[in-house]
Design a protein around this motif. Structure first.
Motif, PDB file in Angstrom:
ATOM      1  N   UNK A  87       2.320  14.222  -7.246  1.00 58.72           N
ATOM      2  CA  UNK A  87       3.087  13.076  -7.718  1.00 58.72           C
ATOM      3  C   UNK A  87       2.659  11.804  -6.983  1.00 58.72           C
ATOM      4  N   UNK A  88       2.676  10.693  -7.715  1.00 57.88           N
ATOM      5  CA  UNK A  88       2.084   9.440  -7.238  1.00 57.88           C
ATOM      6  C   UNK A  88       2.627   8.979  -5.889  1.00 57.88           C
ATOM      7  N   UNK A  89       3.907   9.223  -5.638  1.00 60.16           N
ATOM      8  CA  UNK A  89       4.537   8.664  -4.436  1.00 60.16           C
ATOM      9  C   UNK A  89       3.804   9.060  -3.167  1.00 60.16           C
ATOM     10  N   UNK A  90       3.283  10.277  -3.105  1.00 69.68           N
ATOM     11  CA  UNK A  90       2.586  10.718  -1.891  1.00 69.68           C
ATOM     12  C   UNK A  90       1.338   9.867  -1.627  1.00 69.68           C
ATOM     13  N   UNK A  91       0.599   9.559  -2.674  1.00 67.19           N
ATOM     14  CA  UNK A  91      -0.629   8.769  -2.518  1.00 67.19           C
ATOM     15  C   UNK A  91      -0.303   7.290  -2.311  1.00 67.19           C
ATOM     16  N   UNK A  92       0.764   6.826  -2.939  1.00 65.01           N
ATOM     17  CA  UNK A  92       1.173   5.435  -2.742  1.00 65.01           C
ATOM     18  C   UNK A  92       1.514   5.176  -1.282  1.00 65.01           C
ATOM     19  N   UNK A  93       2.136   6.149  -0.638  1.00 62.74           N
ATOM     20  CA  UNK A  93       2.474   6.021   0.781  1.00 62.74           C
ATOM     21  C   UNK A  93       1.224   6.024   1.644  1.00 62.74           C
ATOM     22  N   UNK A  94       0.294   6.923   1.340  1.00 61.67           N
ATOM     23  CA  UNK A  94      -0.866   7.160   2.212  1.00 61.67           C
ATOM     24  C   UNK A  94      -2.060   6.256   1.924  1.00 61.67           C
ATOM     25  N   UNK A  95      -2.066   5.583   0.791  1.00 63.03           N
ATOM     26  CA  UNK A  95      -3.258   4.837   0.389  1.00 63.03           C
ATOM     27  C   UNK A  95      -2.985   3.352   0.198  1.00 63.03           C
ATOM     28  N   UNK A  96      -2.291   2.772   1.175  1.00 64.04           N
ATOM     29  CA  UNK A  96      -2.193   1.318   1.220  1.00 64.04           C
ATOM     30  C   UNK A  96      -0.870   0.722   0.825  1.00 64.04           C
ATOM     31  N   UNK A  97       0.075   1.537   0.346  1.00 62.24           N
ATOM     32  CA  UNK A  97       1.336   0.970  -0.090  1.00 62.24           C
ATOM     33  C   UNK A  97       2.311   0.711   1.042  1.00 62.24           C
ATOM     34  N   UNK A  98       2.443   1.672   1.927  1.00 58.78           N
ATOM     35  CA  UNK A  98       3.413   1.567   3.021  1.00 58.78           C
ATOM     36  C   UNK A  98       2.874   0.678   4.139  1.00 58.78           C
ATOM     37  N   UNK A  99       3.758  -0.082   4.746  1.00 59.17           N
ATOM     38  CA  UNK A  99       3.359  -0.967   5.844  1.00 59.17           C
ATOM     39  C   UNK A  99       2.930  -0.154   7.063  1.00 59.17           C
ATOM     40  N   UNK A 100       2.138  -0.787   7.930  1.00 54.50           N
ATOM     41  CA  UNK A 100       1.702  -0.115   9.158  1.00 54.50           C
ATOM     42  C   UNK A 100       2.896   0.283  10.015  1.00 54.50           C
ATOM     43  N   UNK A 101       3.926  -0.554  10.016  1.00 54.95           N
ATOM     44  CA  UNK A 101       5.123  -0.259  10.809  1.00 54.95           C
ATOM     45  C   UNK A 101       5.809   1.009  10.309  1.00 54.95           C
ATOM     46  N   UNK A 102       5.929   1.143   8.988  1.00 53.61           N
ATOM     47  CA  UNK A 102       6.574   2.328   8.428  1.00 53.61           C
ATOM     48  C   UNK A 102       5.700   3.567   8.602  1.00 53.61           C
ATOM     49  N   UNK A 103       4.397   3.406   8.458  1.00 51.25           N
ATOM     50  CA  UNK A 103       3.496   4.537   8.686  1.00 51.25           C
ATOM     51  C   UNK A 103       3.644   5.062  10.116  1.00 51.25           C
ATOM     52  N   UNK A 104       3.782   4.162  11.038  1.00 43.77           N
ATOM     53  CA  UNK A 104       3.982   4.555  12.427  1.00 43.77           C
ATOM     54  C   UNK A 104       5.320   5.263  12.597  1.00 43.77           C
ATOM     55  N   UNK A 105       6.357   4.738  11.946  1.00 44.47           N
ATOM     56  CA  UNK A 105       7.695   5.327  12.061  1.00 44.47           C
ATOM     57  C   UNK A 105       7.724   6.759  11.547  1.00 44.47           C
ATOM     58  N   UNK A 106       6.942   7.027  10.499  1.00 42.69           N
ATOM     59  CA  UNK A 106       6.922   8.368   9.911  1.00 42.69           C
ATOM     60  C   UNK A 106       5.735   9.206  10.396  1.00 42.69           C
ATOM     61  N   UNK A 107       5.072   8.732  11.452  1.00 46.08           N
ATOM     62  CA  UNK A 107       3.939   9.457  12.062  1.00 46.08           C
ATOM     63  C   UNK A 107       2.833   9.755  11.059  1.00 46.08           C
ATOM     64  N   UNK A 152      -2.822   2.426  -5.962  1.00 44.02           N
ATOM     65  CA  UNK A 152      -1.573   2.991  -5.461  1.00 44.02           C
ATOM     66  C   UNK A 152      -0.753   1.987  -4.670  1.00 44.02           C
ATOM     67  N   UNK A 153      -1.416   1.090  -3.967  1.00 44.49           N
ATOM     68  CA  UNK A 153      -0.692   0.081  -3.187  1.00 44.49           C
ATOM     69  C   UNK A 153       0.139  -0.820  -4.096  1.00 44.49           C
ATOM     70  N   UNK A 154      -0.389  -1.127  -5.276  1.00 47.33           N
ATOM     71  CA  UNK A 154       0.329  -1.988  -6.212  1.00 47.33           C
ATOM     72  C   UNK A 154       1.543  -1.275  -6.800  1.00 47.33           C
ATOM     73  N   UNK A 155       1.384  -0.001  -7.156  1.00 50.73           N
ATOM     74  CA  UNK A 155       2.491   0.724  -7.759  1.00 50.73           C
ATOM     75  C   UNK A 155       3.577   1.038  -6.730  1.00 50.73           C
ATOM     76  N   UNK A 156       3.196   1.137  -5.469  1.00 54.39           N
ATOM     77  CA  UNK A 156       4.206   1.322  -4.418  1.00 54.39           C
ATOM     78  C   UNK A 156       5.100   0.092  -4.338  1.00 54.39           C
ATOM     79  N   UNK A 157       4.503  -1.083  -4.442  1.00 56.92           N
ATOM     80  CA  UNK A 157       5.288  -2.311  -4.435  1.00 56.92           C
ATOM     81  C   UNK A 157       6.178  -2.389  -5.667  1.00 56.92           C
ATOM     82  N   UNK A 158       5.638  -1.965  -6.829  1.00 59.67           N
ATOM     83  CA  UNK A 158       6.448  -1.921  -8.052  1.00 59.67           C
ATOM     84  C   UNK A 158       7.645  -0.981  -7.868  1.00 59.67           C
TER      85      UNK A 158
END
Length: 222
Positions: free
Chosen positions: A26-46, A72-78
């Motif tokens: 499902x798209x959400x996993x790739x949206x998180x890992x491929x540019x959608x989530x901020x560096x701060x959130x990526x750090x928070x979730x290890x 994926x980064x664009x759809x994460x923002x959407x």
């Protein structure tokens, strides 16, 4: 359009564990890992040091990009914009992302065989502590849930160990069950925002005469 209501007919939960060649999870996993989530959130979730290639549930097919060329980064923002529009609070959005990120880590958990009929969670696995922290589990409770089962005979209850393979299948079932429950929760939360109220009022407060309201049913297969 006065309101809407969404029903889940069949969620393809098997896709969460395995994907056919050329398909993705499902798209959400790739949206998180491929540019959608901020560096701060990526750090928070290890997740700062990981890509989609590093997790079992996102790498088994070898396909990481969308076929339609959408980033994926664009759809994460959407996605986050849509959740804001529907009325998800910041806390609700954080909780949802916490579970999704925890499932990524859960997919990489491993078991150690103690004998032919007994195993335990690999305590040295780097994803274990992160998963436990995100989900609020203790290692003892998780090990008991995945590596043992109980049998009731009359008033007596007996606990038996599980072999490694069955415990691994139990972990997969857990990941699918949690994702399915989260999906249903999101649908329920969306419906609470977009469905006309039972007192005849829609979300904006205007009156709705349900006796003359027509309905349109749409089947969306995806």
């Amino acid at each position: 359009l006065l309101g809407a209501s969404i029903k889940t007919y069949l969620l393809e939960k098997v896709r969460i564990i395995t994907q056919a060649e050329g398909e993705r999870n499902y798209h959400i996993f790739y949206e998180i890992l491929q540019g959608g989530m901020t560096d701060e959130d990526l750090e928070k979730f290890s997740l700062s040091d990981y890509t989609a290639e590093d997790f079992r549930i996102t790498s088994c097919s070898g396909t990481y990009d969308r076929r339609d060329g959408v980033e994926d980064a664009e759809t994460y923002q959407d996605l986050t914009d849509a959740m804001d529009t529907v009325g998800f609070t910041d806390i609700e959005q954080t909780d949802i992302l916490t579970v999704i990120c925890a499932l990524l880590h859960a997919s990489n958990l491993t078991m150690n065989a103690l004998s032919a009929d007994e195993c335990e969670i690999d305590k040295e696995n780097v994803h274990l502590d992160v998963f436990l922290s995100l989900m609020g589990f203790t290692p003892e409770a998780l090990n008991q849930a995945l590596c043992y089962f109980s049998i009731k005979a009359g008033k007596e209850s007996h606990t038996r160990s599980l072999p490694k393979l069955k415990a691994e299948k139990g972990l997969e079932a857990f990941v699918k069950a949690v994702y399915g429950a989260l999906f249903d929760l999101i649908v329920q939360r969306i419906n609470s925002s977009i469905t006309a109220k039972s007192d005849g009022k829609k979300r904006g407060g205007s009156q709705v005469d349900k006796s003359i309201a027509a309905t349109i049913a749409v089947l969306d297969i995806f």
